[in-house]
Design a protein around this motif. Sequence first.
Motif, PDB file in Angstrom:
ATOM      1  N   PHE A  58       0.832  -1.204   0.000  1.00 28.46           N
ATOM      2  CA  PHE A  58       0.000   0.000   0.000  1.00 28.46           C
ATOM      3  C   PHE A  58       0.869   1.258   0.000  1.00 28.46           C
ATOM      4  CE2 PHE A  58      -2.957   3.041   1.992  1.00 28.46           C
ATOM      5  CZ  PHE A  58      -4.034   2.877   1.138  1.00 28.46           C
ATOM      6  N   GLN A  59       1.901   1.226   0.846  1.00 30.00           N
ATOM      7  CA  GLN A  59       2.825   2.364   0.940  1.00 30.00           C
ATOM      8  C   GLN A  59       3.500   2.621  -0.401  1.00 30.00           C
ATOM      9  OE1 GLN A  59       3.783   4.351   3.467  1.00 30.00           O
ATOM     10  NE2 GLN A  59       5.828   5.078   2.896  1.00 30.00           N
ATOM     11  N   HIS A  60       3.990   1.541  -1.045  1.00 33.15           N
ATOM     12  CA  HIS A  60       4.801   1.731  -2.240  1.00 33.15           C
ATOM     13  C   HIS A  60       3.993   1.903  -3.512  1.00 33.15           C
ATOM     14  CE1 HIS A  60       8.885   1.270  -0.614  1.00 33.15           C
ATOM     15  NE2 HIS A  60       8.216   0.685   0.374  1.00 33.15           N
ATOM     16  N   PHE A  61       2.788   1.352  -3.563  1.00 34.61           N
ATOM     17  CA  PHE A  61       2.012   1.455  -4.804  1.00 34.61           C
ATOM     18  C   PHE A  61       0.900   2.483  -4.740  1.00 34.61           C
ATOM     19  CE2 PHE A  61       3.614  -3.010  -4.976  1.00 34.61           C
ATOM     20  CZ  PHE A  61       4.562  -2.751  -5.952  1.00 34.61           C
ATOM     21  N   VAL A  62       0.535   2.934  -3.538  1.00 35.77           N
ATOM     22  CA  VAL A  62      -0.526   3.941  -3.452  1.00 35.77           C
ATOM     23  C   VAL A  62      -0.030   5.236  -2.833  1.00 35.77           C
ATOM     24  CG1 VAL A  62      -2.829   4.447  -2.581  1.00 35.77           C
ATOM     25  CG2 VAL A  62      -2.264   2.119  -3.269  1.00 35.77           C
ATOM     26  N   LEU A  63       0.487   5.176  -1.624  1.00 34.18           N
ATOM     27  CA  LEU A  63       0.806   6.404  -0.898  1.00 34.18           C
ATOM     28  C   LEU A  63       1.958   7.183  -1.536  1.00 34.18           C
ATOM     29  CD1 LEU A  63       0.420   5.396   2.866  1.00 34.18           C
ATOM     30  CD2 LEU A  63      -1.240   6.435   1.335  1.00 34.18           C
ATOM     31  N   PHE A  70       1.754  11.387   4.254  1.00 36.90           N
ATOM     32  CA  PHE A  70       1.335  11.890   5.567  1.00 36.90           C
ATOM     33  C   PHE A  70       0.035  11.237   6.053  1.00 36.90           C
ATOM     34  CE2 PHE A  70      -0.546  14.609   2.392  1.00 36.90           C
ATOM     35  CZ  PHE A  70      -1.833  14.826   2.864  1.00 36.90           C
ATOM     36  N   LEU A  71      -0.687  10.561   5.142  1.00 37.41           N
ATOM     37  CA  LEU A  71      -1.923   9.877   5.551  1.00 37.41           C
ATOM     38  C   LEU A  71      -1.666   8.446   6.033  1.00 37.41           C
ATOM     39  CD1 LEU A  71      -4.469  10.990   2.831  1.00 37.41           C
ATOM     40  CD2 LEU A  71      -4.425  11.640   5.224  1.00 37.41           C
ATOM     41  N   GLN A  72      -0.369   8.114   6.114  1.00 35.37           N
ATOM     42  CA  GLN A  72       0.058   6.761   6.457  1.00 35.37           C
ATOM     43  C   GLN A  72      -0.724   6.119   7.613  1.00 35.37           C
ATOM     44  OE1 GLN A  72       3.988   6.493   8.039  1.00 35.37           O
ATOM     45  NE2 GLN A  72       4.700   5.489   6.190  1.00 35.37           N
ATOM     46  N   THR A  73      -0.687   6.766   8.790  1.00 36.94           N
ATOM     47  CA  THR A  73      -1.258   6.148   9.986  1.00 36.94           C
ATOM     48  C   THR A  73      -2.747   5.858   9.814  1.00 36.94           C
ATOM     49  OG1 THR A  73       0.307   7.489  11.194  1.00 36.94           O
ATOM     50  CG2 THR A  73      -1.350   6.340  12.478  1.00 36.94           C
ATOM     51  N   VAL A  74      -3.476   6.863   9.343  1.00 34.24           N
ATOM     52  CA  VAL A  74      -4.933   6.707   9.214  1.00 34.24           C
ATOM     53  C   VAL A  74      -5.265   5.603   8.223  1.00 34.24           C
ATOM     54  CG1 VAL A  74      -7.075   7.884   8.701  1.00 34.24           C
ATOM     55  CG2 VAL A  74      -5.167   9.157   9.642  1.00 34.24           C
ATOM     56  N   THR A  75      -4.636   5.661   7.045  1.00 31.00           N
ATOM     57  CA  THR A  75      -4.988   4.681   6.016  1.00 31.00           C
ATOM     58  C   THR A  75      -4.533   3.280   6.409  1.00 31.00           C
ATOM     59  OG1 THR A  75      -3.013   5.393   4.858  1.00 31.00           O
ATOM     60  CG2 THR A  75      -5.114   6.223   4.049  1.00 31.00           C
ATOM     61  N   PHE A  76      -3.394   3.191   7.113  1.00 30.57           N
ATOM     62  CA  PHE A  76      -2.931   1.876   7.554  1.00 30.57           C
ATOM     63  C   PHE A  76      -3.972   1.221   8.464  1.00 30.57           C
ATOM     64  CE2 PHE A  76       1.965   1.708   6.986  1.00 30.57           C
ATOM     65  CZ  PHE A  76       1.796   1.937   5.641  1.00 30.57           C
ATOM     66  N   SER A 122       8.172  -1.159   9.977  1.00 32.74           N
ATOM     67  CA  SER A 122       8.783  -1.696   8.749  1.00 32.74           C
ATOM     68  C   SER A 122       8.863  -0.633   7.666  1.00 32.74           C
ATOM     69  CB  SER A 122       8.012  -2.879   8.185  1.00 32.74           C
ATOM     70  OG  SER A 122       7.282  -3.519   9.134  1.00 32.74           O
ATOM     71  N   VAL A 123       7.844   0.216   7.573  1.00 35.81           N
ATOM     72  CA  VAL A 123       7.874   1.269   6.552  1.00 35.81           C
ATOM     73  C   VAL A 123       8.961   2.295   6.867  1.00 35.81           C
ATOM     74  CG1 VAL A 123       6.577   3.235   5.685  1.00 35.81           C
ATOM     75  CG2 VAL A 123       5.524   0.986   5.751  1.00 35.81           C
ATOM     76  N   ASN A 124       9.062   2.676   8.134  1.00 38.63           N
ATOM     77  CA  ASN A 124      10.068   3.668   8.521  1.00 38.63           C
ATOM     78  C   ASN A 124      11.490   3.145   8.353  1.00 38.63           C
ATOM     79  OD1 ASN A 124       8.085   5.421   9.135  1.00 38.63           O
ATOM     80  ND2 ASN A 124       8.176   5.112  11.351  1.00 38.63           N
ATOM     81  N   GLU A 125      11.676   1.817   8.528  1.00 35.71           N
ATOM     82  CA  GLU A 125      13.014   1.236   8.397  1.00 35.71           C
ATOM     83  C   GLU A 125      13.377   0.994   6.944  1.00 35.71           C
ATOM     84  OE1 GLU A 125      15.297  -0.027  10.862  1.00 35.71           O
ATOM     85  OE2 GLU A 125      14.162   1.047  12.404  1.00 35.71           O
ATOM     86  N   ASP A 126      12.446   1.327   6.026  1.00 30.53           N
ATOM     87  CA  ASP A 126      12.682   1.164   4.590  1.00 30.53           C
ATOM     88  C   ASP A 126      12.953  -0.284   4.202  1.00 30.53           C
ATOM     89  OD1 ASP A 126      12.181   3.209   2.992  1.00 30.53           O
ATOM     90  OD2 ASP A 126      14.083   4.246   3.285  1.00 30.53           O
ATOM     91  N   TYR A 127      12.198  -1.195   4.748  1.00 30.21           N
ATOM     92  CA  TYR A 127      12.377  -2.592   4.400  1.00 30.21           C
ATOM     93  C   TYR A 127      11.783  -2.866   3.029  1.00 30.21           C
ATOM     94  CZ  TYR A 127      13.585  -3.777   9.223  1.00 30.21           C
ATOM     95  OH  TYR A 127      14.188  -3.878  10.438  1.00 30.21           O
ATOM     96  N   ASN A 128      12.297  -3.904   2.345  1.00 32.51           N
ATOM     97  CA  ASN A 128      11.633  -4.336   1.114  1.00 32.51           C
ATOM     98  C   ASN A 128      10.516  -5.312   1.467  1.00 32.51           C
ATOM     99  OD1 ASN A 128      12.694  -6.924   1.436  1.00 32.51           O
ATOM    100  ND2 ASN A 128      14.525  -6.453   0.218  1.00 32.51           N
ATOM    101  N   ALA A 129       9.838  -5.840   0.447  1.00 33.48           N
ATOM    102  CA  ALA A 129       8.641  -6.652   0.718  1.00 33.48           C
ATOM    103  C   ALA A 129       8.947  -7.850   1.613  1.00 33.48           C
ATOM    104  CB  ALA A 129       8.027  -7.120  -0.593  1.00 33.48           C
ATOM    105  N   VAL A 130      10.020  -8.586   1.270  1.00 33.01           N
ATOM    106  CA  VAL A 130      10.348  -9.790   2.034  1.00 33.01           C
ATOM    107  C   VAL A 130      10.708  -9.434   3.468  1.00 33.01           C
ATOM    108  CG1 VAL A 130      11.806 -11.833   2.139  1.00 33.01           C
ATOM    109  CG2 VAL A 130      11.193 -10.868  -0.070  1.00 33.01           C
ATOM    110  N   GLU A 131      11.508  -8.378   3.597  1.00 36.90           N
ATOM    111  CA  GLU A 131      11.919  -7.963   4.951  1.00 36.90           C
ATOM    112  C   GLU A 131      10.723  -7.521   5.785  1.00 36.90           C
ATOM    113  OE1 GLU A 131      16.475  -6.413   4.088  1.00 36.90           O
ATOM    114  OE2 GLU A 131      14.786  -5.064   3.831  1.00 36.90           O
ATOM    115  N   SER A 132       9.770  -6.831   5.159  1.00 37.27           N
ATOM    116  CA  SER A 132       8.568  -6.397   5.876  1.00 37.27           C
ATOM    117  C   SER A 132       7.790  -7.598   6.378  1.00 37.27           C
ATOM    118  CB  SER A 132       7.641  -5.589   4.973  1.00 37.27           C
ATOM    119  OG  SER A 132       8.248  -4.412   4.594  1.00 37.27           O
ATOM    120  N   PHE A 133       7.612  -8.548   5.492  1.00 37.65           N
ATOM    121  CA  PHE A 133       6.869  -9.755   5.854  1.00 37.65           C
ATOM    122  C   PHE A 133       7.557 -10.456   7.020  1.00 37.65           C
ATOM    123  CE2 PHE A 133       6.230 -14.352   5.380  1.00 37.65           C
ATOM    124  CZ  PHE A 133       4.860 -14.401   5.518  1.00 37.65           C
ATOM    125  N   LEU A 134       8.892 -10.553   6.906  1.00 37.67           N
ATOM    126  CA  LEU A 134       9.668 -11.235   7.933  1.00 37.67           C
ATOM    127  C   LEU A 134       9.595 -10.483   9.260  1.00 37.67           C
ATOM    128  CD1 LEU A 134      11.187 -13.815   7.538  1.00 37.67           C
ATOM    129  CD2 LEU A 134      13.300 -12.515   7.429  1.00 37.67           C
TER     130      LEU A 134
END
Lengths: 197, 278
Positions: A58-63, A70-76, A122-134
Amino acid sequence: MTYIGIIFTYVFVSNLVLTQFLGLCPFIGVSNKTENAVGMGFAVMFVMSTASLITWAFQHFVLIPLNVVFLQTVTFILVIASIVQLVEMVVRKTSPPLYKALGIYLPLITTNCGVLGIALISVNEDYNAVESFLAGLSAGLGFLVALLFMSAIRERLELERVPKYLRGTPIAFISGGLMALAFMAFDKALLANIIGA
Amino acid sequence: MEDFLRIFGAVASTSLFAALLGFGLAIAAKKFRVVKNPTLEKISAALPGLNCGICGYTGCEAYAEALSLEKESDTRKCRPGGQATIDEISQILGIESSAGTKRMVARLACLGGTGIAVQDFSFQAYEDCESLKLHFDGDKGCKYGCMGLGSCIKVCPVDAISKTDNGLVEVSAARCIGCELCVKVCPSGVMKMIPADTDFFVACNSRDKGKLTKALCSAGCIGCRICEKKFPESGFQVEDNLASLNYNKKDNEGRMEAAQACPAKCIIQAGSKTLLKT
């Protein structure tokens, strides 16, 4: 190596419950019986890993493309709550045994701060998809571990002659605090020693 | 103005997004709706919902499911519900209703409270009968009696059991649903099921020989057979140094006399809480 680092970090070093103090309501609320704690723990693990993956997408393809980070928290919150509801429906329809094991805990986690917490981390740490999942998976595992330990302690406490004024929740808070203190032993330096990072 | 538009845009788009998600969930809910068996729902509503497990299933829901799928044909298994529940379930399933078994309630078969039974030692640890039982079979001289730590109180689903002042527990017959959970949990086996309408019962569980019982507890059955021999009509019989009452015996002739003749006064009226006054 970094994957092991992520797992170790979120299970021990920055355990969501014991060092970041997120998701404390289920930690106190569902930890009075081991059997409930295990069910809740696995449900949280499941939701955290799915939620981190979905919020990463969602972060990478929409926000980011729309420039509305800046709408991160609400939309999450919206996304996570909907996903959990949807998953609950699908599980109920497709797999009754799984629903019986996890289903009753799922609605409890829709707005759990731990779930939102790991998604934002995970978003703030700039993880990629696999790292986020992990990260989500290991944070869930950390939660399961904390809940399991806590339930074991509380089952013993139930039989103990605890002073009247500390019975129930107060003694649970005290034991939780002491356990958190013990978890402080896991720190970044220890992590560096173990995995050599 | 610029800022205002930005804020308005954010609020509007988030609301729209939320509405979309809600709409999507509504559609999904319809698509993934689980069609529940209407019979199952009706039976679930008829059952008490205490999940005590006396029916042999894991809970009321499981019993209702078995009944609705016709895996189970016995509608009388729910004891807490009593006759009303049996009638209701039978009506839902279109089966002829039958009379259930007699209502049974739990009762503590021990009178050996503080000062009556000899206490060997004082136990200052886990407040749990099972744990005390592991230490020399309990703190009382009599190893068959109630230890009074109240493991039964913890398992009772309807809070019918409470501690008494003299170190024992008592069951409220009015509240007891006959689920037998306390009977199963008691490590001494001193909790007994008795018919709710019985007039007398033997409030002792000691199988020790008469002399030993007498030394350990002043209200213990010494197996003297007075009740059995002098009042053969009463239905009392002694086995293993312990008297018991045959509840199936219809006439209760001589029970009062037997209770009064009992030297230990451990045959008591089911309605009363204390020793029979002579």
